[in-house]
Design an enzyme around this catalytic site. Structure first.
Site, PDB file in Angstrom:
ATOM      1  N   TRP A  11       1.121  -0.833  -0.319  1.00 38.65           N
ATOM      2  CA  TRP A  11      -0.393  -0.421   0.328  1.00 38.65           C
ATOM      3  C   TRP A  11       1.042   1.267  -0.116  1.00 38.65           C
ATOM      4  CZ3 TRP A  11      -4.625  -1.556   4.157  1.00 38.65           C
ATOM      5  CH2 TRP A  11      -5.566  -2.508   3.689  1.00 38.65           C
ATOM      6  N   LYS A  12       2.269   1.545  -0.043  1.00 37.56           N
ATOM      7  CA  LYS A  12       3.240   1.843   0.007  1.00 37.56           C
ATOM      8  C   LYS A  12       2.545   3.390   1.053  1.00 37.56           C
ATOM      9  CE  LYS A  12       4.394   0.840  -4.375  1.00 37.56           C
ATOM     10  NZ  LYS A  12       5.394   1.312  -5.865  1.00 37.56           N
ATOM     11  N   GLY A 175       4.730   1.551 -11.279  1.00 37.19           N
ATOM     12  CA  GLY A 175       4.052   2.198 -11.323  1.00 37.19           C
ATOM     13  C   GLY A 175       4.429   4.063 -12.576  1.00 37.19           C
ATOM     14  N   GLY A 237       1.025  -3.506  -6.174  1.00 42.31           N
ATOM     15  CA  GLY A 237       1.186  -1.530  -6.147  1.00 42.31           C
ATOM     16  C   GLY A 237      -0.418  -0.969  -5.876  1.00 42.31           C
TER      17      GLY A 237
HETATM   18  P1  PGA Z   1       3.092  -0.779  -8.902  1.00 42.09           P
HETATM   19  O1  PGA Z   1       3.752  -1.138  -7.534  1.00 42.09           O
HETATM   20  O2  PGA Z   1       2.411  -2.001  -8.847  1.00 42.09           O
HETATM   21  O3  PGA Z   1       2.167   0.277  -8.572  1.00 42.09           O
HETATM   22  O4  PGA Z   1       3.994  -0.403  -9.743  1.00 42.09           O
HETATM   23  C1  PGA Z   1       5.251  -1.991  -6.978  1.00 42.09           C
HETATM   24  C2  PGA Z   1       5.782  -1.995  -6.187  1.00 42.09           C
HETATM   25  O5  PGA Z   1       6.337  -0.886  -6.382  1.00 42.09           O
HETATM   26  O6  PGA Z   1       5.298  -3.061  -5.722  1.00 42.09           O
END
Ligand code: PGA
Length: 256
Positions: A11-12, A175, A237
């Site tokens: 979830w960052k 991302g 992500g």
């Molecule tokens: P993302 O992130 O799916 O948004 O590209 C993946 C991650 O950084 O683990």
């Protein structure tokens, strides 16, 4: 090669505490059909305890997005592996490329973090590796992966029932909205597996390691990542922030 697969949500720093609690509740309600720890969510530090309370009684696993290598002491701002375990975490992401970029984490630090996690019983590290665009463009990917694995894992002792997850995350795909071609991911995973075989022996790699892919996985491209020989799961992500999309991704990878 019939390893149990895993799908992990990162979830960052994208959700507030209130939003994390809401998403945890949604995930708990929707993900009723999975075995223990097939699906793992990694909220920010602040939300871990509350999310842990919410997912009690479900099969969803809990992870953190970072850890410090010392156990206890004067290390302002840091959290140790045993503290994460006490808060309900079994999994810990280590050395995510965003930390390498914004906080200057390097593989010396990643190695120390890995050792700290392995020292706590039943905890599972998720070690991130992956090349940047320049390295890929100039054909250095395989070497970069080899070197990152060496730096992170050399000298690590793998106990009988220890699980270690290596996440292959090409930095340029994270991302970006576009995942790499599944065949390229599968090939990179093969390189990783062969490197690990060299370091730890085939049996250990087969029994104790999982190699998962991360980088712009979503509901539209996930199907290509199912059924590949070298891919044991996904780190997701953006698409993990929408519970329906994340459920679709998990179903595609974990259900036959
Ligand atoms: P993302 O992130 O799916 O948004 O590209 C993946 C991650 O950084 O683990």
């Amino acid at each position: 090669m019939s390893k149990n697969k895993i799908v992990i949500a990162n979830w960052k720093m994208k959700l507030t505490l209130a939003e994390s609690k809401k998403l945890a509740q949604d995930v708990k309600e929707k993900f009723t059909n999975f075995s223990e720890d097939e699906v793992v969510i990694c909220p920010n530090f602040l939300s871990i305890c509350e999310v842990n309370n919410i997912i009690q009684g479900s099969t969803i696993g809990l992870g953190a997005q970072d850890v410090f290598w010392e156990e206890l002491g004067a290390y302002s701002g840091e959290v140790s592996a045993s503290m994460l375990k006490e808060a309900g975490c079994k999994y810990v992401i280590i050395g995510h490329s965003e930390r390498r970029k914004f906080l200057m984490e390097n593989y010396e630090m990643i190695h120390k973090e890995l050792k700290a996690v392995l020292a706590v019983e039943n905890m599972v590290p998720i070690v991130c590796i992956g090349e940047n665009w320049d390295e890929r463009k100039t054909d250095r990917r395989d070497y970069v992966l080899f070197e990152q694995l060496q730096q992170a894992l050399t000298g690590i002792e793998v106990k009988d029932n220890q699980e270690i997850i290596v996440a292959y995350e090409p930095i340029w795909a994270i991302g970006s909205g576009t995942a790499i071609e599944p065949a390229e991911a599968d090939y990179a995973h093969k390189i990783i597996r062969l490197t690990l075989n060299d370091m730890f022996g085939e049996d250990v790699v087969e029994n104790n390691f999982k190699i998962i892919y991360g980088g712009s996985i979503n509901k539209d491209n996930v199907v290509g990542f199912n059924g590949l020989d070298n891919i044991d799961g996904l780190l997701v992500g953006v698409a993990s922030l929408n519970p329906d999309e994340f459920l679709h991704v998990a179903n595609k990878i974990l259900k036959k």
